[in-house]
Scaffold this motif. Structure first.
Motif, PDB file in Angstrom:
ATOM      1  N   ARG A 164       0.361   4.110   0.676  1.00 26.00           N
ATOM      2  CA  ARG A 164       0.112   5.047   1.576  1.00 26.00           C
ATOM      3  C   ARG A 164       0.967   4.829   2.956  1.00 26.00           C
ATOM      4  O   ARG A 164       0.719   5.562   3.911  1.00 26.00           O
ATOM      5  CB  ARG A 164      -1.423   5.225   1.821  1.00 26.00           C
ATOM      6  CG  ARG A 164      -2.249   5.635   0.542  1.00 26.00           C
ATOM      7  CD  ARG A 164      -3.647   5.372   0.774  1.00 26.00           C
ATOM      8  NE  ARG A 164      -3.867   3.955   0.930  1.00 26.00           N
ATOM      9  CZ  ARG A 164      -5.055   3.509   0.943  1.00 26.00           C
ATOM     10  NH1 ARG A 164      -6.154   4.218   0.853  1.00 26.00           N
ATOM     11  NH2 ARG A 164      -5.352   2.115   0.889  1.00 26.00           N
ATOM     12  N   ARG A 165       1.425   3.726   2.916  1.00 21.16           N
ATOM     13  CA  ARG A 165       1.978   3.196   4.175  1.00 21.16           C
ATOM     14  C   ARG A 165       3.425   3.227   4.166  1.00 21.16           C
ATOM     15  O   ARG A 165       4.018   3.088   2.989  1.00 21.16           O
ATOM     16  CB  ARG A 165       1.579   1.686   4.477  1.00 21.16           C
ATOM     17  CG  ARG A 165      -0.015   1.706   4.729  1.00 21.16           C
ATOM     18  CD  ARG A 165      -0.687   2.012   6.005  1.00 21.16           C
ATOM     19  NE  ARG A 165       0.095   1.276   7.294  1.00 21.16           N
ATOM     20  CZ  ARG A 165      -0.074   0.223   7.599  1.00 21.16           C
ATOM     21  NH1 ARG A 165      -1.272  -0.595   7.259  1.00 21.16           N
ATOM     22  NH2 ARG A 165       0.506  -0.475   8.713  1.00 21.16           N
ATOM     23  N   SER A 166       4.233   3.359   5.494  1.00 21.72           N
ATOM     24  CA  SER A 166       5.519   2.998   5.426  1.00 21.72           C
ATOM     25  C   SER A 166       5.893   2.279   6.595  1.00 21.72           C
ATOM     26  O   SER A 166       5.224   2.455   7.761  1.00 21.72           O
ATOM     27  CB  SER A 166       6.459   4.339   5.456  1.00 21.72           C
ATOM     28  OG  SER A 166       6.166   5.078   6.619  1.00 21.72           O
ATOM     29  N   SER A 173       8.859   1.622   1.999  1.00 17.82           N
ATOM     30  CA  SER A 173       7.704   1.625   1.708  1.00 17.82           C
ATOM     31  C   SER A 173       7.514   1.516   0.417  1.00 17.82           C
ATOM     32  O   SER A 173       8.742   1.631  -0.481  1.00 17.82           O
ATOM     33  CB  SER A 173       7.314   3.286   1.644  1.00 17.82           C
ATOM     34  OG  SER A 173       8.161   4.089   0.948  1.00 17.82           O
ATOM     35  N   ASP A 210       0.844  -1.240   0.003  1.00 20.37           N
ATOM     36  CA  ASP A 210      -0.054  -0.012  -0.055  1.00 20.37           C
ATOM     37  C   ASP A 210       1.001   1.262  -0.020  1.00 20.37           C
ATOM     38  O   ASP A 210       1.627   1.757   0.792  1.00 20.37           O
ATOM     39  CB  ASP A 210      -0.979   0.032   1.213  1.00 20.37           C
ATOM     40  CG  ASP A 210      -2.044   1.249   1.279  1.00 20.37           C
ATOM     41  OD1 ASP A 210      -1.614   2.030   0.656  1.00 20.37           O
ATOM     42  OD2 ASP A 210      -2.821   0.998   2.172  1.00 20.37           O
ATOM     43  N   GLY A 237       2.459  12.167  -3.211  1.00 24.21           N
ATOM     44  CA  GLY A 237       1.457  11.107  -2.480  1.00 24.21           C
ATOM     45  C   GLY A 237       0.504  10.668  -3.410  1.00 24.21           C
ATOM     46  O   GLY A 237      -0.667  10.365  -2.965  1.00 24.21           O
ATOM     47  N   ASP A 238       0.729  10.418  -4.447  1.00 22.07           N
ATOM     48  CA  ASP A 238      -0.035   9.447  -5.479  1.00 22.07           C
ATOM     49  C   ASP A 238      -0.500   8.299  -4.981  1.00 22.07           C
ATOM     50  O   ASP A 238       0.346   7.310  -4.655  1.00 22.07           O
ATOM     51  CB  ASP A 238       0.749   9.386  -6.765  1.00 22.07           C
ATOM     52  CG  ASP A 238      -0.107   8.531  -7.763  1.00 22.07           C
ATOM     53  OD1 ASP A 238      -1.194   8.302  -7.302  1.00 22.07           O
ATOM     54  OD2 ASP A 238       0.568   8.267  -8.836  1.00 22.07           O
ATOM     55  N   LYS A 239      -1.695   8.029  -4.636  1.00 17.80           N
ATOM     56  CA  LYS A 239      -2.078   6.755  -3.711  1.00 17.80           C
ATOM     57  C   LYS A 239      -1.959   5.586  -4.795  1.00 17.80           C
ATOM     58  O   LYS A 239      -2.044   4.503  -4.116  1.00 17.80           O
ATOM     59  CB  LYS A 239      -3.704   7.023  -3.309  1.00 17.80           C
ATOM     60  CG  LYS A 239      -3.716   8.058  -2.184  1.00 17.80           C
ATOM     61  CD  LYS A 239      -5.275   8.358  -1.780  1.00 17.80           C
ATOM     62  CE  LYS A 239      -5.127   9.426  -0.797  1.00 17.80           C
ATOM     63  NZ  LYS A 239      -6.680   9.528  -0.320  1.00 17.80           N
TER      64      LYS A 239
END
Length: 522
Positions: free
Chosen positions: A296-298, A381, A294, A435-437
């Protein structure tokens, strides 16, 4: 001679390729952040018949070597006679039921010694491994390729090699054998100041462990980073994660035979607990794997010690026992320029099958961020998430601070499932920073074709040669053999007259190409 003519003709035909331009992206691009030429090849080649390579307009390719080129100093007794063929079985060079073994020249290392320009490669296929050098200044193809080594210091045969890098601290080419212990590992070949082999004998480096190593890179502190590619056991809906990312911390960075400590990357959940090999083996559909994929996660990371000393050991088993975190076939890695070796990007191939239902099935591109190359902790990430159309990601190279080139090795099975051959992509890391999801944007700069020899192997081969062509060895370098020339130390400027770009069309005719840009880039 007929086969050589065919190979040359096929290679030269690839220089007049058509496609769509790779655009530089939005107006935020700057000369410092984007040095690649720009746009998108709209579609991959279908897996039908013989196909030409398709590159973006503004890009051209020139063949620098091809499989049927003879070696200037062939080891005829061992069958090491040609750039891309081992003739130990006496077979013809191509398209015959008893054809010669194709040795599959793999990753590239471009170096300049005493004003002379060379391209070095290990060979991944055939009954035994060897190392070659392409003389890029030699106009006569018959004199262009030299055998550098095909034996070790004890006179034994070398394993087949996949990865290669240049270690300026030891003045050695370092080569990886991608096989499970005890056959896999790292070997080194010393070169002199002119780029010639000192003895022509490669030395094994057991202190770095035995495993399915493919990617290998040095950082500025003299550590050696290794990326392992071993497919995991089958599970319901796909494969279990089974391969690790390693860092070898040498006792003496100028002498890797003196030993050191091999470490493996451990990834932590939000509660601080590690994601371990035993946990993912027990639950290959774990939500932890989905979370890792994902963008959006790190996740926090820690390097855990796997083994110290000089003795041989099983790196894969030792990493699992140390509670390191496995991935789904990571393959190659490289440091991002302009980060002081604080960012390391690596590809994950995934399951290479559209039938896989497990999380992370299509892999992607991951980033490890640290305060320094020797830091004990950091974060990881995913910056580009694979999907059906972008999978089997393998070799990787930076063409600018924000321009990351990745190429596919999807394999015949996935080619057939999606009716598409491999592609080479530019990953725009500025999109990741925004921040491209969906992960960083990928644009296709190369749609690989399939030559007649690869078509033959895919449909009629005796079985010991691979089928469809594969993209490998994407490499961007200015050839600087000093510590200051380590990949990641300088901002690349492709096509400026110093920085050069290479890739190998593996399998089939085994052609290695140089990519050049338009006149406006010079």
């Amino acid at each position: 001679m007929k086969t050589i003519t065919k190979a040359c003709t096929a290679a030269v035909a690839g220089t007049a390729l058509v496609g769509a331009v790779l655009a530089l992206g939005s107006g935020s691009a700057t000369a410092e952040s984007s040095t690649w030429v720009g746009g998108d090849v709209p579609a991959p080649n279908a897996r039908v018949g013989v196909q030409n390579n398709v590159l973006a307009p503004g890009l051209r390719t020139t063949p620098v070597a091809w499989g049927a080129l003879g070696l200037t100093n062939a080891d005829t007794a061992a069958g090491i006679t040609h750039y891309g063929y081992d003739t130990a079985n006496g077979g013809p060079l191509t398209q015959d039921q008893k054809e010669a073994f194709k040795t599959e020249p793999d990753k590239n290392v471009y170096l300049t010694f005493a004003g002379h320009h060379y391209l070095y490669q290990g060979h991944e296929g055939g009954p035994r491994g060897y190392v070659t050098r392409i003389d890029l200044d030699q106009a006569d193809p018959a004199k262009r390729v030299t055998l550098m080594s095909d034996s070790d210091t004890s006179g034994g045969t070398l394993p087949t090699f996949d990865g290669i890098t240049w270690n300026p601290f030891t003045h050695q080419l370092m080569l990886t054998a991608e096989a499970k212990a005890p056959n896999g590992g790292v070997w080194a070949l010393s070169l002199d100041a002119d780029g010639n082999p000192v003895t022509g004998k490669a030395v094994g480096l057991p202190a770095l462990g035995s495993g399915g190593y493919e990617g290998i890179q040095n950082d500025s502190a003299g550590n050696v980073w290794l990326v392992e590619d071993i497919g995991g056991a089958s599970a319901s809906g796909g494969k279990k994660p089974n391969s690790f990312v390693y860092r070898f911390v040498p006792t003496d960075k100028a002498d890797l035979t003196a030993g050191g400590t091999l470490q493996a990357l451990q990834v932590h959940r939000r509660d601080g607990s590690p994601i371990t090999a035993s946990q993912l083996a027990a639950d290959p559909s774990s939500s932890d794997i989905a979370a890792l994929h994902d963008p959006r996660r790190s996740f926090a990371t820690k390097w855990v010690d796997v083994h110290s000393g000089t003795a041989a050991f099983d790196a894969t088993a030792s990493a699992a026992a140390a509670d390191a975190t496995p991935f789904k076939r990571p393959e190659n890695g490289v440091f991002r320029p302009g980060t002081g070796f604080g960012e390391f990007y690596f590809t994950e191939t995934g399951d290479t099958s559209t039938s896989s239902t497990l999380p992370g099935a299509y892999g992607g591109v991951f980033r490890i961020s640290q305060s320094s190359p020797s830091a004990d902790t950091g974060r990881v990430s995913i910056v580009a998430v694979g999907d059906k159309a972008h999978s089997g990601l393998d070799n990787i190279a930076f063409a600018g601070r924000d321009d990351l080139l990745v190429v596919e090795d999807a394999g015949d099975g996935l080619h057939q499932q999606r009716n598409a051959l491999d592609s080479g992509y530019r990953v725009d890391l500025r999109r990741a920073a925004e921040g491209d999801k969906k992960g960083a944007r990928m644009t296709r700069w190369l749609a690989e074709g399939r030559d007649a020899s690869a078509l033959y192997d895919a449909t009629t081969s005796p079985g010991y040669n691979d089928g469809d062509n594969e993209i490998t060895g994407i490499h961007v370098s200015d050839g600087d053999p000093t510590v200051g020339g380590l990949l990641g130390a300088k901002l690349p400027h492709p096509f400026d007259g110093r920085w050069r770009v290479f890739w190998t069309q593996q399998h089939g005719d085994n052609v290695t190409w140089e990519v050049t840009g338009g006149a406006e880039r010079r």
